[in-house]
Design an enzyme around this catalytic site. Structure first.
Site, short mmCIF file in Angstrom:
data_model
loop_
_atom_site.label_atom_id
_atom_site.label_comp_id
_atom_site.label_asym_id
_atom_site.label_seq_id
_atom_site.Cartn_x
_atom_site.Cartn_y
_atom_site.Cartn_z
N SER A 157 0.85 -1.19 0.00
CA SER A 157 0.00 0.00 0.00
C SER A 157 0.88 1.23 0.00
O SER A 157 2.02 1.20 0.49
CB SER A 157 -0.89 0.01 1.25
OG SER A 157 -1.49 1.28 1.44
N TYR A 170 -1.16 -0.02 10.63
CA TYR A 170 -1.41 -0.49 9.25
C TYR A 170 -0.24 -0.09 8.36
O TYR A 170 0.30 -0.92 7.61
CB TYR A 170 -2.71 0.10 8.72
CG TYR A 170 -2.97 -0.24 7.26
CD1 TYR A 170 -3.37 -1.52 6.90
CD2 TYR A 170 -2.80 0.72 6.26
CE1 TYR A 170 -3.60 -1.84 5.57
CE2 TYR A 170 -3.03 0.41 4.93
CZ TYR A 170 -3.42 -0.87 4.59
OH TYR A 170 -3.64 -1.19 3.27
#
Length: 262
Positions: A157, A170
């Protein structure tokens, strides 16, 4: 959320000889990738926790003339991964394409101390990916030694390098996955196994639906309102393109953003 019209996918005839594993295949980027690989002729093992979703996807792929194997598996559980590997090998033998896509995004302020969320993200996004690498690395090395294309694709990501408030853990898991991909290239590259890290920006999947913080949910929904997001199919196309280059070409680190995302 915005759902932009998606053009017909490109054709990737090189996929016809491949045997693939896709984790997180029950929805989103995993489902789209599995569909596209199968449409190109690859045999695709679908790994995820939701058996009903996997069975429906396998049936849809088969109805379209593709080859798919639904394998219920939880990448956070080693015994579950071991059983899944046995099923894949018993059915189709060794694989030569692995897409590590399973992931969860559970943001909250670090001060909230959500150890449950931290553990789930680390176990899924990082340790789960490592379990899959461990399970199939020998297959990839053997395929490469046989002169065939061999690919490990890790779906990371932009949170690996772009800072988003309250997404610290995250982002840390995705930074670790991108770093792991780079390190694996030093081990697998000399053995002709390609390793790619793909970092999507804002993408329209169900990932945001797991967020239990209403303020952060509203912020994410707001982003979808102000910019056309990537689709799961966009990322699937990028993966298919990456793994069908000549085998001496490794697209090692790809960042894909919506045009309006800075």
């Amino acid at each position: 959320m915005n759902h932009a019209a998606h053009p017909a996918p490109a054709s990737y005839p090189a996929l016809a000889t491949r045997t693939a594993v896709v984790t997180g295949a029950a929805s989103g980027m995993g489902e789209a990738t599995a569909r596209l690989l199968a449409a190109g002729g690859a045999k695709v093992a679908l790994l995820a926790r939701r058996a009903e979703r996997l069975d429906a996807l396998a049936a849809a792929i088969t109805a379209d003339g593709g080859r798919a194997l639904a394998v219920t598996a939880d990448v956070t559980d080693q015994s579950s991964v071991d059983a899944a590997v046995r099923t894949v090998h018993d059915t189709w033998g060794p694989v030569d394409l692995v897409v590590n896509n399973a992931g969860v995004m559970l943001p909250n302020p670090l001060a909230d101390g959500r150890i449950d969320e931290w553990t789930r993200m680390i176990d899924t996004n990082l340790t789960g990916a490592l379990r899959i690498v461990r399970a199939f690395s020998a297959d990839l090395v053997a395929a490469a030694a046989d002169g065939r294309a061999a690919d490990l694709v890790n779906v990371s990501s932009i949170a690996s390098h772009v800072l988003f408030p309250d997404y610290a853990v995250y982002g840390a898991t995705k930074a670790a996955l991108t770093q792991l991909s780079a390190a694996l290239r030093t081990e697998l590259g000399p053995r002709d196994v390609r390793v790619a890290a793909i970092e999507p920006g804002l993408t329209d999947t169900e990932l945001g639906g797991h967020i239990d913080n209403p303020v952060l949910r509203e912020q994410l929904d707001g982003m979808f309102q102000v910019m056309p997001a990537l689709t799961a199919e966009d990322i699937a196309e990028l993966i298919a393109f990456t793994v069908t280059r000549p085998r001496h070409v490794n697209l090692r680190h790809l960042v894909a953003l919506p045009t309006r995302q800075a």
